[in-house]
Design a protein around this motif. Structure first.
Motif, PDB file in Angstrom:
ATOM      1  N   SER A 139       0.675  -1.164   0.189  1.00  0.00           N
ATOM      2  CA  SER A 139      -0.330   0.296   0.233  1.00  0.00           C
ATOM      3  C   SER A 139       1.089   1.512   0.243  1.00  0.00           C
ATOM      4  N   GLU A 140       2.060   1.282   0.682  1.00  0.00           N
ATOM      5  CA  GLU A 140       3.170   2.393   0.492  1.00  0.00           C
ATOM      6  C   GLU A 140       3.288   2.802  -0.691  1.00  0.00           C
ATOM      7  N   LYS A 142       2.741   1.272  -2.994  1.00  0.00           N
ATOM      8  CA  LYS A 142       1.605   2.299  -4.283  1.00  0.00           C
ATOM      9  C   LYS A 142       0.954   3.770  -4.196  1.00  0.00           C
ATOM     10  N   ASP A 143       1.101   3.965  -3.285  1.00  0.00           N
ATOM     11  CA  ASP A 143       0.863   5.701  -2.475  1.00  0.00           C
ATOM     12  C   ASP A 143       2.033   6.522  -3.073  1.00  0.00           C
ATOM     13  N   GLY A 144       3.227   5.613  -2.972  1.00  0.00           N
ATOM     14  CA  GLY A 144       4.458   6.595  -3.327  1.00  0.00           C
ATOM     15  C   GLY A 144       4.696   6.355  -4.989  1.00  0.00           C
ATOM     16  N   ILE A 146       1.989   6.418  -6.826  1.00  0.00           N
ATOM     17  CA  ILE A 146       0.685   7.658  -7.634  1.00  0.00           C
ATOM     18  C   ILE A 146       1.514   9.246  -7.390  1.00  0.00           C
ATOM     19  N   ILE A 147       2.339   9.384  -5.589  1.00  0.00           N
ATOM     20  CA  ILE A 147       3.067  11.073  -6.128  1.00  0.00           C
ATOM     21  C   ILE A 147       3.738  11.123  -6.563  1.00  0.00           C
TER      22      ILE A 147
END
Length: 214
Positions: A139-140, A142-144, A146-147
């Motif tokens: 999850s982390e 994936k968030d990274g 996206i950013i």
């Protein structure tokens, strides 16, 4: 023994047989099977128990178990073994099916059967256990990503706008109007002394005189 007596006996036997068949058929038709629970969702390695109950607890019946991939698919009989335990009839239940050490292949729909009547079925879904650490890490990540994609997109848009503005400025400088040339600037204009009309009269030819080029 007279023929009449024999006929009466056979008639009574036939009547009793028909009555017994009728009662058995009526009992079977009114029989209702209940399974509890109707659904299980568990991870591998767990244990599950399915209960089968008959609406006619007084009947001396035994529950048999079947498995199908789906509710409407073919039912196959289940044989007890090391992983499958079956207990028949106690004070409140006609049968209990216990599945030990669940695996992915144990997923399916389980039916109990009493006197040719099937129960509604119990669906068992089996999944692998979830690793919380791996889930959080993914999850982390994936968030990274996206950013990072958002930043790259913003940089691309800013570079595009800056380049377009630069090209516009260059284009305007190429087509800038030139300054007005002063054609007569620097030329010395000779002036004649005296009045303009007097000067012209001096150089005027007398009337009737021939021009020098004639």
């Amino acid at each position: 023994m007279s023929i009449l007596t024999v006929s009466v006996r056979w008639l009574l036997v036939g009547y009793c047989g028909l009555t017994l068949l009728h009662l058995t058929d009526a009992t079977t038709k009114s029989l209702q099977i209940t399974q509890k629970p109707r659904f299980y969702g568990l991870t591998t390695g767990r244990k599950v128990g399915i209960y089968c109950l008959s609406s006619k607890q007084h009947l001396p019946s035994t529950a048999s178990w079947y498995k199908a991939s789906e509710f409407n698919s073919k039912k196959l009989p289940i044989q007890p073994g090391d992983k499958i335990k079956v207990w028949n009839r106690n004070l409140t239940k006609n049968g209990i099916l216990v599945l030990l050490d669940l695996r992915l292949e144990d997923q399916g729909v389980y039916f109990c059967k009493i006197d040719k009547v099937f129960g509604p079925g119990t669906e068992v879904q089996v999944t692998k256990p979830v690793n919380i650490v791996k889930v959080l890490y993914r999850s982390e990540m994936k968030d990274g990503l996206i950013i990072l994609q958002g930043l790259l997109l913003a940089m691309f848009i800013a570079a595009f706008v800056f380049r377009k503005k630069t090209l516009t400025v260059k284009k305007e400088s190429i087509y800038e109007e030139p300054e007005v040339d002063h054609i007569y600037e620097g030329l010395a204009i000779e002036t004649c002394e005296g009045d303009l009309y007097e000067e012209i009269s001096v150089y005027a030819q007398p009337e009737g005189a021939e021009a020098p080029w004639e």
